[in-house]
Motif scaffolding. Structure first.
Motif, PDB file in Angstrom:
ATOM      1  N   VAL A 280      94.304 -23.008 108.892  1.00 35.96           N
ATOM      2  CA  VAL A 280      92.873 -23.318 109.008  1.00 35.96           C
ATOM      3  C   VAL A 280      92.408 -23.110 110.445  1.00 35.96           C
ATOM      4  N   ALA A 281      93.220 -23.551 111.408  1.00 31.10           N
ATOM      5  CA  ALA A 281      92.861 -23.405 112.824  1.00 31.10           C
ATOM      6  C   ALA A 281      92.723 -21.942 113.210  1.00 31.10           C
ATOM      7  N   PHE A 282      93.658 -21.113 112.747  1.00 27.44           N
ATOM      8  CA  PHE A 282      93.580 -19.687 113.058  1.00 27.44           C
ATOM      9  C   PHE A 282      92.309 -19.064 112.470  1.00 27.44           C
ATOM     10  N   ASP A 283      91.979 -19.439 111.225  1.00 28.28           N
ATOM     11  CA  ASP A 283      90.761 -18.911 110.607  1.00 28.28           C
ATOM     12  C   ASP A 283      89.522 -19.338 111.393  1.00 28.28           C
ATOM     13  N   GLY A 284      89.480 -20.603 111.791  1.00 28.81           N
ATOM     14  CA  GLY A 284      88.338 -21.102 112.550  1.00 28.81           C
ATOM     15  C   GLY A 284      88.210 -20.428 113.900  1.00 28.81           C
ATOM     16  N   ILE A 285      89.332 -20.244 114.588  1.00 29.82           N
ATOM     17  CA  ILE A 285      89.318 -19.586 115.900  1.00 29.82           C
ATOM     18  C   ILE A 285      88.861 -18.136 115.766  1.00 29.82           C
ATOM     19  N   ALA A 286      89.338 -17.447 114.722  1.00 31.54           N
ATOM     20  CA  ALA A 286      88.931 -16.050 114.515  1.00 31.54           C
ATOM     21  C   ALA A 286      87.425 -15.943 114.315  1.00 31.54           C
ATOM     22  N   ALA A 287      86.862 -16.840 113.480  1.00 34.03           N
ATOM     23  CA  ALA A 287      85.416 -16.819 113.242  1.00 34.03           C
ATOM     24  C   ALA A 287      84.647 -17.170 114.517  1.00 34.03           C
ATOM     25  N   TRP A 288      85.155 -18.124 115.275  1.00 31.60           N
ATOM     26  CA  TRP A 288      84.498 -18.527 116.520  1.00 31.60           C
ATOM     27  C   TRP A 288      84.478 -17.384 117.533  1.00 31.60           C
ATOM     28  N   CYS A 289      85.597 -16.680 117.639  1.00 34.69           N
ATOM     29  CA  CYS A 289      85.682 -15.567 118.589  1.00 34.69           C
ATOM     30  C   CYS A 289      84.774 -14.409 118.202  1.00 34.69           C
ATOM     31  N   ARG A 290      84.374 -14.346 116.934  1.00 34.72           N
ATOM     32  CA  ARG A 290      83.460 -13.290 116.480  1.00 34.72           C
ATOM     33  C   ARG A 290      82.020 -13.778 116.472  1.00 34.72           C
ATOM     34  N   SER A 291      81.770 -14.944 117.059  1.00 35.59           N
ATOM     35  CA  SER A 291      80.424 -15.507 117.104  1.00 35.59           C
ATOM     36  C   SER A 291      80.005 -15.696 118.559  1.00 35.59           C
ATOM     37  N   PRO A 292      78.705 -15.893 118.814  1.00 40.54           N
ATOM     38  CA  PRO A 292      78.253 -16.127 120.196  1.00 40.54           C
ATOM     39  C   PRO A 292      78.410 -17.576 120.656  1.00 40.54           C
ATOM     40  N   ALA A 293      78.853 -18.485 119.777  1.00 40.58           N
ATOM     41  CA  ALA A 293      78.933 -19.908 120.119  1.00 40.58           C
ATOM     42  C   ALA A 293      79.956 -20.154 121.225  1.00 40.58           C
TER      43      ALA A 293
END
Length: 659
Positions: free
Chosen positions: A293-306
């Motif tokens: 879950v952490a890896f999925d969240g980090i991947a999405a975060w890194c592809r976002s401007p947040a």
């Protein structure tokens, strides 16, 4: 259906005239266009070589000029063999590599030469997609001061002129790029519009110092083979570029750590990683599940401007209705810190990719050194917002070439300030694909391009609809939107002894899904028939009408069986039949493309976060000669984008409720 073996042949017949004949039986006024209509009618029945077509048109033109009154009888006899619809007639011609001349060109030749057929000038005049344009590539020396060391401005030429074949839009884009040597430019071009051609022209000009950055190392090698001479050009993959920028930031001491981040792939198991970094379980989720879950969240975060991890970054891995994402965010933040911890990474415990490095650099306000000259970014639409922000701060010129419609997840980021250029004219696909592509793009309200996709008059790309999968050609590329469908097809082909290849990246992705299925089934059997992962797989396969996939694992399918399949495959690029997932169709081109219905049927359950319209567009813009689609494809795609948008709306509402 055999592929055309001869170059495209233009008939001296306009689309307007053919439509008038099919609709109301109207015969063209000039002898030349009557001859073109006569040839079009005969081509509906059987193939003709270009030399035979030339003789036929030449003789028919002379006959219609000498005996104009006989035309009614001639065409009345031929009308019965003509299709009732214009598109059907055009498709029949395209199957033989025959197309109609542009209306303006046909009208001009009917005026200049009404009673004979000047074949060579006519064929040359019809090739209007690419035409000679002269471009001035301005040299760096032209803008230098006279006292600059080693530069004699009086002797240095101000520009280099080169004449080459371009579309009108390509020529305009090149002129804008070379005239703005310090600008940040987003060049949006539809698939097949010749972005690679533009890059090669800029690099070959050698009038500036260029650094070309390609997404993958394989593209770097391909470009090196295509460049002429020993040009002073640096060609890097995004991995190499990220490593060098991170190295510069590390040497400047702005990263605040003794660890120099570089691209790396961990070989450690999830169990080993979770134990080594001290990850704790959360509720019913074991440490390995929390890590996933952490890896999925980090991947999405890194592809976002947040700038910070938020609950929305975990929507693919956790239910949207989850009330408290705090523990998972805390776990992901711990994993993120470990990814850049020199003690933890001493043994390459955690993988780091280009997006991770870009996010880390952006959070530390790193800057790209100006020593790279003009940066050419290929497939810039797939760049993360973090990298786009870093490039926005670059003091030199940056040209980002891409197609935002091929960004399968999220929106293509833009430069903070700069210029936008657009190319709508394809040089890969013909006019018969034009309506299909534009109807597809219209289903997504994003609206990246100001103008519609334009097919090439020089490409007889054929579109065909199938009702059964066994109707598609046995050669060419077969594109899938779902890895399970592809695996099922691969197993069927292998059992039948059919030679085929699978795209290397696709093979890796399918292998991960096989691991997921095997682990979920093992977890279910070891926990007395209870497993959230197995239940999720069952629900996913049920929603997409694939009950055979869970049964496959229940019958013993595992990683070893998948490895055996991989060992029987032909080399992908040499294979007559090629299988690949839609996300790996980018930057590819095939003579024949057949799209599985799963390319259009997405937006379910766990699903894949791909925007379904952009995924379908990416696949349908790969084929140059034949494109095969299932019956009802666009209807299915409309339902998929509705599900996709509804899921996004549900998530936004759930965020408001949680607040």
């Amino acid at each position: 259906m055999p592929l055309p073996t001869q170059p495209v042949y233009f008939l001296p017949l306009s689309e307007t005239a053919l439509a008038a004949f099919l609709d109301v039986g109207q015969i063209p006024a000039s002898a030349l266009e009557r001859a073109g209509l006569f040839a079009a009618a005969l081509c509906q029945g059987r193939a003709h070589h270009s030399a035979a077509l030339t003789r036929l048109i030449d003789q028919a033109c002379a006959l219609f000029a000498a005996q104009p009154d006989d035309a009614d009888a001639q065409f009345k006899a031929l009308a019965a063999g003509m299709p009732g619809q214009l598109n059907d007639a055009l498709q029949a011609l395209a199957a033989q590599s025959v197309v109609l001349g542009p209306d303006a060109v046909v009208a001009e030749f009917c005026r200049m030469s009404p009673t004979d057929y000047p074949v060579d000038p006519f064929q040359a005049a019809c090739r209007t997609t690419l035409e000679p344009h002269t471009i001035r590539f301005y040299t760096d020396a032209a803008g230098e001061e006279p006292d600059d060391v080693g530069i004699d401005v009086a002797q240095a030429p101000a520009y280099v002129e080169r004449t080459h074949d371009y579309t009108a839009e390509q020529a305009r884009a090149l002129r804008a790029i070379v005239a703005n040597d310090d600008e940040h430019i987003d060049l949006d071009a539809y698939a097949g519009a010749g972005k690679t051609h533009l890059i090669l022209q800029l690099l070959d000009s050698a009038t500036r110092r260029y650094t070309y950055i390609a997404p993958r190392p394989s593209q770097v090698q391909a470009f090196r083979r295509r460049l002429s001479g020993a040009l002073p050009i640096e060609i890097l993959s995004q991995i190499s570029f990220a490593n060098q920028i991170a190295g510069a930031a590390f040497r400047q001491g702005i990263l605040g750590t003794a660890f120099r981040p570089t691209f790396q792939i961990s070989k450690a198991s999830f169990r080993d990683i979770a134990q080594r970094i001290g990850l704790q379980p959360i509720g019913n989720h074991a440490p390995t599940s929390v890590l996933r879950v952490a890896f999925d969240g980090i991947a999405a975060w890194c592809r976002s401007p947040a700038e910070r991890l938020e609950p929305r970054h975990f929507v693919r891995a956790l239910p949207w209705a989850m009330i408290d994402a705090g523990p998972y965010i805390a776990a992901a933040e711990h994993v993120w810190r470990c990814m850049f911890d020199p003690a933890v990474q001493k043994t390459t415990l955690l993988s780091l990719n280009v997006d991770h490095i870009g996010k880390w650099l952006a959070l530390h306000r790193a800057r790209i050194p100006t020593l790279w000259g003009t940066l050419l970014i290929d497939e810039g639409h797939d760049m993360s917002p973090a990298w786009k922000g870093l490039l926005s701060g670059y003091e030199g010129s940056v040209i980002s070439l891409g197609d935002p419609n091929q960004r399968l997840v999220g929106r293509a980021p833009r430069f903070a300030t700069g210029m936008k250029l657009e190319i709508a004219q394809s040089v890969r696909q013909g006019r018969l694909v034009e309506q299909l592509v534009n109807e597809t793009v219209a289903l997504d309200a994003t609206g990246f391009f100001d103008g519609p996709f334009e097919g090439s008059a020089d490409q007889p790309t054929l579109t065909r609809t199938y009702t059964r999968w066994d109707e598609v050609p046995g050669s060419g590329a077969r594109v899938y939107g779902n890895p399970w469908r592809l695996l099922e097809e691969a197993q069927r082909l292998a059992a039948a002894g059919v030679p085929f290849g699978i795209h290397p990246d696709t093979l890796t992705s399918v292998g991960r899904e096989v691991n997921r299925g095997e682990e979920a089934y093992r977890e279910m059997t070891s926990h007395g028939g209870s497993s959230q992962r197995w239940e999720a797989l069952l629900a996913e396969c049920n929603e997409q009408d694939m009950p055979q996939i869970p049964r496959m694992f229940m019958r013993g399918y595992n990683r070893d069986r998948f490895i055996e399949l991989g060992q029987r495959l032909a080399e992908f690029h040499d294979a007559t039949l090629q299988l690949l997932l839609v996300e790996h169709a980018k930057n590819t081109e095939f003579a024949v493309v057949a799209m599985s219905m799963c390319c259009f049927r997405t937006g379910f359950g766990r699903g894949y976060a791909h925007n379904p319209v952009r995924a379908a567009y990416t696949a349908m813009t790969r084929g140059t000669q034949q494109l095969w689609l299932p019956a009802g494809a666009l209807d299915e795609l409309g339902q998929s984008i509705a599900r996709f948008q509804a899921n996004r709306t549900d998530y936004r509402r759930s965020k408001i409720t949680r607040r």
